[in-house]
Design a protein around this motif. Sequence first.
Motif, mmCIF file in Angstrom:
data_model
loop_
_atom_site.group_PDB
_atom_site.id
_atom_site.type_symbol
_atom_site.label_atom_id
_atom_site.label_comp_id
_atom_site.label_asym_id
_atom_site.label_seq_id
_atom_site.Cartn_x
_atom_site.Cartn_y
_atom_site.Cartn_z
ATOM 1 N N PRO A 31 0.830 -1.212 0.000
ATOM 2 C CA PRO A 31 0.000 0.000 0.000
ATOM 3 C C PRO A 31 0.859 1.255 0.000
ATOM 4 C CG PRO A 31 -0.734 -1.558 1.687
ATOM 5 C CD PRO A 31 0.584 -2.060 1.182
ATOM 6 N N SER A 32 0.327 2.324 -0.570
ATOM 7 C CA SER A 32 1.028 3.604 -0.547
ATOM 8 C C SER A 32 1.134 4.105 0.895
ATOM 9 C CB SER A 32 0.284 4.634 -1.386
ATOM 10 O OG SER A 32 0.249 4.231 -2.740
ATOM 11 N N THR A 33 2.255 4.719 1.213
ATOM 12 C CA THR A 33 2.468 5.218 2.577
ATOM 13 C C THR A 33 2.932 6.675 2.528
ATOM 14 O OG1 THR A 33 4.707 4.285 2.520
ATOM 15 C CG2 THR A 33 2.993 2.983 3.600
ATOM 16 N N PRO A 34 2.008 7.602 2.284
ATOM 17 C CA PRO A 34 2.389 9.018 2.265
ATOM 18 C C PRO A 34 2.900 9.461 3.631
ATOM 19 C CG PRO A 34 0.002 8.780 2.272
ATOM 20 C CD PRO A 34 0.561 7.416 2.076
ATOM 21 N N CYS A 35 3.653 10.546 3.650
ATOM 22 C CA CYS A 35 4.303 10.977 4.888
ATOM 23 C C CYS A 35 3.274 11.313 5.968
ATOM 24 C CB CYS A 35 5.240 12.147 4.613
ATOM 25 S SG CYS A 35 4.462 13.763 4.633
ATOM 26 N N LEU A 36 3.710 11.218 7.212
ATOM 27 C CA LEU A 36 2.811 11.379 8.355
ATOM 28 C C LEU A 36 2.199 12.777 8.442
ATOM 29 C CD1 LEU A 36 4.863 9.494 11.103
ATOM 30 C CD2 LEU A 36 2.878 8.644 9.819
ATOM 31 N N ALA A 37 2.822 13.761 7.808
ATOM 32 C CA ALA A 37 2.276 15.119 7.858
ATOM 33 C C ALA A 37 0.920 15.215 7.176
ATOM 34 C CB ALA A 37 3.256 16.099 7.209
ATOM 35 N N THR A 38 0.632 14.276 6.284
ATOM 36 C CA THR A 38 -0.650 14.305 5.563
ATOM 37 C C THR A 38 -1.830 13.921 6.450
ATOM 38 O OG1 THR A 38 -0.421 12.005 4.809
ATOM 39 C CG2 THR A 38 0.505 13.728 3.391
ATOM 40 N N ARG A 39 -1.577 13.566 7.694
ATOM 41 C CA ARG A 39 -2.663 13.153 8.598
ATOM 42 C C ARG A 39 -3.270 14.324 9.365
ATOM 43 N NH1 ARG A 39 0.086 9.622 6.159
ATOM 44 N NH2 ARG A 39 0.147 7.451 6.853
ATOM 45 N N PHE A 40 -2.815 15.540 9.078
ATOM 46 C CA PHE A 40 -3.263 16.705 9.839
ATOM 47 C C PHE A 40 -3.880 17.756 8.921
ATOM 48 C CE2 PHE A 40 0.225 14.663 11.977
ATOM 49 C CZ PHE A 40 -0.176 14.616 13.305
ATOM 50 N N PRO A 41 -4.900 18.470 9.402
ATOM 51 C CA PRO A 41 -5.441 19.574 8.602
ATOM 52 C C PRO A 41 -4.358 20.630 8.373
ATOM 53 C CG PRO A 41 -6.875 19.065 10.474
ATOM 54 C CD PRO A 41 -5.601 18.318 10.685
ATOM 55 N N TYR A 42 -4.426 21.299 7.239
ATOM 56 C CA TYR A 42 -3.479 22.370 6.985
ATOM 57 C C TYR A 42 -3.557 23.428 8.091
ATOM 58 C CZ TYR A 42 -2.910 20.402 2.321
ATOM 59 O OH TYR A 42 -2.637 19.554 1.273
ATOM 60 N N TYR A 43 -2.392 24.001 8.393
ATOM 61 C CA TYR A 43 -2.213 25.040 9.415
ATOM 62 C C TYR A 43 -2.350 24.487 10.838
ATOM 63 C CZ TYR A 43 -2.548 27.798 5.227
ATOM 64 O OH TYR A 43 -2.337 28.276 3.946
ATOM 65 N N THR A 44 -2.270 23.156 10.969
ATOM 66 C CA THR A 44 -2.100 22.534 12.285
ATOM 67 C C THR A 44 -0.604 22.375 12.513
ATOM 68 O OG1 THR A 44 -4.164 21.267 12.127
ATOM 69 C CG2 THR A 44 -2.495 20.460 13.665
#
Length: 260
Positions: A168-181
């Motif tokens: 499975p694709s594993t995008p970086c952990l930063a993608t788990r947060f709303p922008y400007y968090t």
Amino acid sequence: MQNKFEKLKNYLTELSEQGLCLAFSGGIDSTLLLYLCKNMNILAITLNTDFQTEYEIKETQELCKKYHIKQFIIEPDILQDPLINNNPQDRCYHCKKYLFKTAIQKAHEAGFKYMIDGTNFDDLKVYRPGLKALDELNVISPLAKFKITKQEIRNYSKQCGIKIYDKPSTPCLATRFPYYTKLTKENLKTVEKGEQILKNYGFTSCRLRLHGDIARIEIRQEQFTRLFQKKSDLIKELKPLGLKYLTIDIEGLRSGSMDI
């Protein structure tokens, strides 16, 4: 498809004559490039930041060892840059620029001229602000150049005997947060631990998106029943991570849900 990959291999061979450096994440895209280059003049550089899990880094080491490819692991402190840790909508651009400048410098110091990455043709069709940074730094994306799609990569990897062809694709952990968090080591580690718990219960394709103290779980829709069967156990393991509310996203697992 075969013709595409023959052209790709010839192209990589030409580049390798002056030294080829691969930004190696351990995903199937960069793993296929690693495999194709295993007998060439190549260096693998892996960027170990707070946005990657420990398991991902270990996987890259195992693959480089398997194919007898020299690997440098660089550990830049990505969170020191406010343009990154404040998580703006173009965070990926600033992050790619920061990381690849570091990787390119290391590659040149080691005598390798060209930097390549695993961007594929499908990546050009979705929101990827980091692609602009790659272009500005003259990073070459061979899979995209030869219009090779994700499914073609998986199919060809399977033919080559690469065991993780369906990883499975594993995008970086930063993608788990709303922008400007604001991104911190603590909340990134919470996501890493939470997703590992989900994977331990068989949800190998999952995302744990954090909205403050609310966790929004994304899994495949066909696994919803299984999640509710394991609900009590998951609550016991996930809540101690500091998650006050646990929710399931009824739209299921999908890429880029924070971009909507």
